[in-house]
Structures are given as structure tokens and as C-alpha cells.
Design an enzyme around this catalytic site. Structure first.
Site, PDB file in Angstrom:
ATOM      1  N   GLN A 161      -7.754  57.745-123.075  1.00 34.74           N
ATOM      2  CA  GLN A 161      -6.635  58.013-123.988  1.00 34.74           C
ATOM      3  C   GLN A 161      -7.080  58.758-125.254  1.00 34.74           C
ATOM      4  O   GLN A 161      -6.303  58.887-126.200  1.00 34.74           O
ATOM      5  CB  GLN A 161      -5.897  56.719-124.364  1.00 34.74           C
ATOM      6  CG  GLN A 161      -5.172  56.084-123.190  1.00 34.74           C
ATOM      7  CD  GLN A 161      -3.967  56.892-122.738  1.00 34.74           C
ATOM      8  OE1 GLN A 161      -2.987  57.049-123.451  1.00 34.74           O
ATOM      9  NE2 GLN A 161      -4.053  57.456-121.537  1.00 34.74           N
TER      10      GLN A 161
ATOM     11  N   ASP B 236       1.510  52.555 -97.546  1.00 33.03           N
ATOM     12  CA  ASP B 236       2.301  53.633 -96.942  1.00 33.03           C
ATOM     13  C   ASP B 236       3.334  53.090 -95.945  1.00 33.03           C
ATOM     14  O   ASP B 236       3.253  53.364 -94.740  1.00 33.03           O
ATOM     15  CB  ASP B 236       1.406  54.682 -96.275  1.00 33.03           C
ATOM     16  CG  ASP B 236       2.055  56.069 -96.326  1.00 33.03           C
ATOM     17  OD1 ASP B 236       2.882  56.307 -97.241  1.00 33.03           O
ATOM     18  OD2 ASP B 236       1.743  56.923 -95.471  1.00 33.03           O
TER      19      ASP B 236
ATOM     20  N   SER C 242       2.219  50.477 -92.999  1.00 36.12           N
ATOM     21  CA  SER C 242       3.177  51.200 -92.168  1.00 36.12           C
ATOM     22  C   SER C 242       4.351  50.288 -91.797  1.00 36.12           C
ATOM     23  O   SER C 242       5.007  49.767 -92.686  1.00 36.12           O
ATOM     24  CB  SER C 242       2.451  51.759 -90.938  1.00 36.12           C
ATOM     25  OG  SER C 242       3.251  52.711 -90.313  1.00 36.12           O
TER      26      SER C 242
ATOM     27  N   LYS D  84      -7.830  61.801-127.655  1.00 33.52           N
ATOM     28  CA  LYS D  84      -7.342  63.183-127.817  1.00 33.52           C
ATOM     29  C   LYS D  84      -8.320  63.908-128.713  1.00 33.52           C
ATOM     30  O   LYS D  84      -8.599  63.439-129.815  1.00 33.52           O
ATOM     31  CB  LYS D  84      -5.981  63.189-128.490  1.00 33.52           C
ATOM     32  CG  LYS D  84      -4.834  62.787-127.631  1.00 33.52           C
ATOM     33  CD  LYS D  84      -3.567  62.968-128.453  1.00 33.52           C
ATOM     34  CE  LYS D  84      -2.358  62.461-127.712  1.00 33.52           C
ATOM     35  NZ  LYS D  84      -1.183  62.465-128.614  1.00 33.52           N
TER      36      LYS D  84
ATOM     37  N   HIS E 109      -1.978  58.866 -93.792  1.00 38.12           N
ATOM     38  CA  HIS E 109      -1.230  57.608 -93.689  1.00 38.12           C
ATOM     39  C   HIS E 109      -2.183  56.439 -93.974  1.00 38.12           C
ATOM     40  O   HIS E 109      -1.908  55.572 -94.799  1.00 38.12           O
ATOM     41  CB  HIS E 109      -0.674  57.518 -92.273  1.00 38.12           C
ATOM     42  CG  HIS E 109       0.394  56.489 -92.065  1.00 38.12           C
ATOM     43  ND1 HIS E 109       1.308  56.139 -93.025  1.00 38.12           N
ATOM     44  CD2 HIS E 109       0.698  55.735 -90.973  1.00 38.12           C
ATOM     45  CE1 HIS E 109       2.132  55.211 -92.525  1.00 38.12           C
ATOM     46  NE2 HIS E 109       1.768  54.948 -91.290  1.00 38.12           N
TER      47      HIS E 109
ATOM     48  N   SER F 226      -7.756  62.731-122.652  1.00 42.99           N
ATOM     49  CA  SER F 226      -8.313  62.029-121.494  1.00 42.99           C
ATOM     50  C   SER F 226      -7.365  60.914-121.070  1.00 42.99           C
ATOM     51  O   SER F 226      -6.967  60.093-121.890  1.00 42.99           O
ATOM     52  CB  SER F 226      -9.676  61.446-121.862  1.00 42.99           C
ATOM     53  OG  SER F 226      -9.976  60.363-121.002  1.00 42.99           O
ATOM     54  N   GLY F 227      -7.003  60.893-119.796  1.00 43.05           N
ATOM     55  CA  GLY F 227      -6.138  59.822-119.300  1.00 43.05           C
ATOM     56  C   GLY F 227      -6.863  58.485-119.322  1.00 43.05           C
ATOM     57  O   GLY F 227      -6.321  57.473-119.740  1.00 43.05           O
TER      58      GLY F 227
END
Ligand SMILES: *[C@@H]1O[C@H](CO)[C@@H](O)[C@H](O)[C@H]1NC(C)=O
Ligand SMILES: *[C@@H]1O[C@H](CO)[C@@H](O)[C@H](O)[C@H]1NC(C)=O
Ligand SMILES: *[C@@H]1O[C@H](CO)[C@@H](O)[C@H](O)[C@H]1NC(C)=O
Ligand SMILES: CC(=O)N[C@H]1CO[C@H](CO)[C@@H](O)[C@@H]1O
Length: 494
Positions: free
Chosen positions: A446, A190, A166, A448, A275, A442-443
Site C-alpha cells: 500500500q 470454480d 466444479s 505510494k 478449471h 504497491s498493492g
């Protein structure tokens, strides 16, 4: 009024009262170009507590700039790295409970490290704008402390990592800007928004403040000047979990549950749920080594939510938190990911692309679906999501997430749920679309993979009907080769 708005209201009310002070104090620190002030330790108000692994929750030994004997008296270990933790604004004038949790997590991960907590509580418990203005002075204190420690011990700058939450994130930024060498890394958790969204780089955390600046944005809801967390990117890597606006598990229902179980004494923590999530995501990255969350570069939250940004090429993906890869691109990069509502926060991301064939001309929005993923390591059944649009003879792409580690995908089923507003939509209940294949990326791996209808060329999908079943395509090998060829082709042309 949402609980986070209450906190915001507190800030805004305070802000209007004393925003003149704020403007004054921000101006008042025009520093000379000499570094003499850096070695004047007489006016340092902040305290620097070297916490220990055994007692992470109490200040037992302070290192005092200018007093060399305090370094060894506190058993500072000059052979290892140092974390400097900087808190933010406080209503109570006491450390919030996350401080000791973060200290303990840092020691858990790096048992021999030095974890120093900066105590600027007296300045942090003023009206928000006054405390916000004090970030300049506290930043100076921290800069002096770090500079002195480095000189005194001939300590390498690569070993110093500032972490600020913060307002503390801006303190870290100002400190990093003022030291005469660059600190190695600053993590902004944040960083505060009010008073900083439109401020210049010298008054806020910015990429110039350290060799590497990574930032988590977890509470950036509302218009820019009213957002609790700063909305714009302020580091080299800026990650916006769940879009950065609001975090799962921080809704009203959970708030009520927390009040019911812990009472109102934790109100400040409850209202700052989103936060403070930035800190708990970082703690997660320290303690759950096996469940490192991945974030993906994307221009917009909307594109990410369509699953369009799961690429890892050219540093487009990165690890959230402690193990982030230090990519210093010229432009700050916005990155996104989804998380669970509790630790470990990691989820696996999938992009699903599907083409809906139909003879009838369908133009539907907000269709509830359930997808099940079956893989080599696990299954995730009945993942519910709402398909934003379903139109005849068009392809849609959407993002699917699960906390189950599926491994390699083998089978996928899709079910089209009946709308809960049954009467309104019953006319459509006989709607059927046909799907030939699903393409899933898939992220995390990777990979496909293309899935074909299990029975026949097409699988039918009817509202309220059976699920359609898809299995890994038999000609997957050849399609992989094609993809590779395609990639090479596109590479040579871009
Ligand atoms: C700002 O500071 C100046 C001098 O430091 C002082 O004279 C003035 O009254 C201050 N203004 C406000 C609004 O506090
Ligand atoms: C975390 O990682 C461990 C080890 O890989 C795994 O067994 C566990 O399921 C993971 N938990 C989550 C929530 O991803
Ligand atoms: C969708 O495409 C199929 C096959 O290409 C065609 O038979 C059908 O008429 C199309 N539907 C509409 C509504 O245009
Ligand atoms: C304000 C201030 O201290 N300015 C100094 C900056 O440095 C030059 C040269 O070193 C001095 O001549 C200025 O007085």
C-alpha cells in the site's frame, strides 16, 4: 479449437442429449418443510471417507451416517476442525489426482484436522446434465451426513468447512442450504457453469449456504451459458484470478509439452487446466504461508488491468484462499489479481502513473515497454508489457506485476522498445516523449512513492533508445504529508 473448447463440446453434446432429464431431476426434489428426511439415512448413496495424513490418496475408512461406531472406528477427532472435500464431474469414474493433493495440503496446514472426501463418483460419471441434476441428491446426502455428525458428537458448526470443485461446489451449496444450522464456511472452486448460470439460489452455491462463502473463478471464458465455470458471483467474496477467464500456463504450448511428457492419459487434467487451477491456487494458499496472494476489489477486469484497483481501504483487498478474511458484505464483491503460471502463484502488483509530455502530437497504441524495478530486497529487471495508449500530454495508469519481492522501491527505469513491425513504424522511430515523474503504488504494501527523473527535471524516452532513469523523490516526506492531508480532506467530504 482450443483444448478447453473440447471439454466444453463434450458437455454441450451431452447436455443436448439429456437436458430434459436435467430439467426433470431438478424439479423432482421439491423438499417438504419438515426435517424428517434429514434423518432418513436409508437412501444415502454417497460415501464419506475419512482420509489420513499418512494415506491421503486412498479411501480406507468410511463414516456411515446412522452408524455411530464408524466415527470412532475411523478415528475421527472431535476436538478439531473438519474439512469436507467434494469432487465434480468425472469422465473416468475415478478420483482425479488433485483430490489427494488437496487432502495432503489440508493435513500439512492443519495436521490434527479431519479431512473427509465425499465419494459420489458413480453419479458423477454420467452424462454431464445427469450428473449436474444429481447435485441435488448428493447435496442431500452431504447435508444428512453433516447434520448427523453434528448431532451425534455435539460438534460445533463453526468447525466445519466444505470445499467443492466444479459440480461439487454446487453440491456444497445445496448441502449448506439444507442443514438445519449454517455451516461455517464453504469454498467454491470454480463452480460449474453449464446448467447453473441462470439457476436459482437453491440449486447453486449462494451466499446463504454458509456463514461465509468464498469462491475462486478460474475458467469463465465465453458466453455465460457456455462457460465451464460459473461467471456470476455466487459467494460473499468472489475472486477472479487473471480476470477469471483463462489461466497463465494453460495455453496450447504448455498443453503440448504436457502431452509430450505425460502422454494422453492425463488428457482430462490437461483440458481442464484453467478449471482446475482454482484448486491449485487454494492448495498454494495452504502450503505456501509465506507467499499469500492478495486480491483486490474492482468493478471490472479492465479497470483492474489499468492498475486502478489496488486499494486496501475498507476491506477492498483480501487474501486469496485458506486465510481469506471473512468479510460479509451485502453485495457480493468481485475481486481480481494476477498470478504466476506455477506455484507459488503469488505476484506483487504495482500501479504506475505517468504523464507523457511532448511537443509533437503523438497518438500511439500498443507500445512495447520494459520497466525495471530496483528495491531494498531485490530487483525485477526488464518487465515487459504493452502500453495500450500513449498520447501527448496525457496521463496513463497501468498495472505492473512481478514475482520478485522488491521490498521498498528505490529506482525505476523505463525503456521504450522498438516495434517488431519495424518497417511500418520506422517513421515514428524518432519519437520522443518527456517524463517528469512516475507515481507508483504497491498493492501488497500500500506504499505510494513518487519517482523523479534522475538527471534534470525531465527524462527523455525515445523509441528504441536508452532507458529513462527515475529515483525516489527527495521531497517524498513532504509529499506523504500532503497525501495524508489530502486523504483526510477527501474522507471528510465523502
Ligand atoms: C419427467 O418426470 C415425469 C414423472 O416423474 C415423467 O412422467 C416424465 O416422463 C419425465 N420427463 C422426461 C422428459 O423425462
Ligand atoms: C516466497 O516467500 C519466501 C519467503 O518470504 C521468499 O523467499 C520467496 O522468494 C517467495 N517466493 C515467491 C515466488 O514469491
Ligand atoms: C504539451 O504540453 C507542453 C507544456 O505544457 C506544450 O509546450 C506542448 O505544446 C504540448 N503539446 C501539444 C501537442 O499540445
Ligand atoms: C409439505 C409439508 O410438509 N408441509 C407442512 C409444513 O409445515 C406445516 C406446519 O408445520 C404443515 O402443516 C404442513 O403440512
Amino acid at each position: 479449437m482450443g483444448k478447453e473448447n473440447i471439454w466444453l463440446l463434450v458437455i454441450l453434446v451431452c447436455f443436448q442429449k439429456t437436458c430434459a432429464d436435467f430439467a426433470n431431476a431438478t424439479e423432482a426434489t421439491g423438499l417438504s418443510n419438515t426435517t424428517e428426511w434429514l434423518v432418513d439415512y436409508s437412501n444415502i448413496e454417497s460415501k464419506f471417507s475419512l482420509r489420513t495424513k499418512k494415506v491421503p490418496d486412498d479411501d480406507q475408512c468410511y463414516i456411515v451416517p446412522g452408524q455411530q461406531d464408524t466415527i470412532s472406528a475411523c478415528s475421527f477427532n472431535p476436538e478439531t476442525q473438519t474439512f469436507v472435500v467434494i469432487h465434480g464431474w468425472t469422465v473416468t469414474g475415478m478420483y482425479e489426482s488433485w483430490v489427494s493433493k488437496l487432502v495432503a495440503a489440508l493435513y500439512k496446514r492443519e495436521p490434527t484436522a479431519n479431512v473427509i472426501v465425499v465419494d459420489w463418483l458413480s453419479r458423477a460419471q454420467q452424462h454431464y446434465p445427469t450428473s449436474a441434476a444429481y447435485t441435488k441428491l448428493v447435496g442431500q446426502d452431504v447435508a444428512k451426513f453433516v447434520n448427523w455428525l453434528m448431532m451425534e458428537l455435539d460438534y460445533p458448526w463453526e468447525k466445519i468447512h466444505l470445499l467443492g470443485y466444479s459440480l461439487g461446489a454446487h453440491v456444497a451449496g445445496i448441502a449448506g442450504f439444507l442443514t438445519d444450522h449454517k455451516v461455517h464456511r464453504i469454498t467454491g472452486l470454480d463452480p460449474a457453469g453449464p446448467g447453473f448460470e441462470y439457476a436459482d439460489a437453491q440449486s447453486t452455491l449462494s451466499p446463504d449456504d454458509a456463514n461465509f462463502v468464498d469462491v475462486l473463478h478460474t475458467n469463465t471464458r465465453g458466453s455465460p451459458d457456455r462457460s465451464i465455470g460459473i461467471q456470476r458471483p455466487v459467494g460473499h467474496v468472489d475472486i477472479y484470478p487473471n480476470g477469471g477467464t483463462f489461466q497463465p500456463g494453460c495455453d496450447l504450448q504448455n498443453t503440448m509439452l504436457m502431452i509430450a511428457t505425460t502422454g494422453f492419459q492425463n488428457m482430462d487434467q490437461i483440458v481442464k487446466c484453467s478449471h482446475e487451477r482454482s484448486i491449485h491456487l487454494f492448495i498454494d494458499s495452504l502450503v505456501n504461508k509465506e507467499n499469500q496472494s492478495m486480491a483486490y476489489r474492482c468493478n471490472t477486469k479492465e479497470a483492474f488491468d489499468k492498475g486502478l484497483c489496488l486499494s486496501c481501504r475498507k476491506n477492498r483487498c483480501n487474501t486469496l484462499g485458506y486465510q481469506v478474511k471473512k468479510v460479509r458484505s451485502r453485495r457480493s464483491t468481485k475481486m481480481y489479481l494476477k498470478t504466476r503460471q506455477m506455484m507459488p502463484f503469488k505476484v506483487f502488483h504495482y500501479q504506475v502513473k505517468v504523464h507523457f509530455f511532448s511537443k509533437a502530437d503523438l497518438k500511439l497504441t500498443e507500445q512495447p515497454m520494459k520497466v525495471s524495478l530496483y528495491g531494498t530486497d531485490g530487483d525485477a529487471e526488464d518487465i515487459a508489457f504493452v502500453l495500450p495508449s500513449l498520447n501527448t500530454n496525457t496521463t496513463v495508469s497501468f498495472l505492473l506485476t512481478t514475482d520478485v519481492n522488491i521490498g521498498d522501491l528505490l529506482k525505476v527505469t523505463v525503456r521504450w522498445e522498438k516495434d517488431s513491425l519495424f518497417s511500418l513504424s520506422s517513421w515514428w522511430s524518432s519519437s520522443t516523449v518527456w517524463i517528469r515523474k512516475l507515481r507508483i503504488k504497491s498493492g501488497e504494501t500500500q506504499a505510494k512513492v513518487t519517482f523523479n527523473a534522475e538527471n534534470g527535471e525531465f527524462a527523455s524516452l525515445s523509441r528504441g533508445g536508452d532507458h529513462a532513469v527515475f529515483v525516489k523523490s527527495k521531497d517524498e516526506q513532504s509529499s506523504k504529508r500532503n497525501e495524508r492531508r489530502h486523504r483526510l480532506k477527501t474522507k471528510s467530504t465523502d
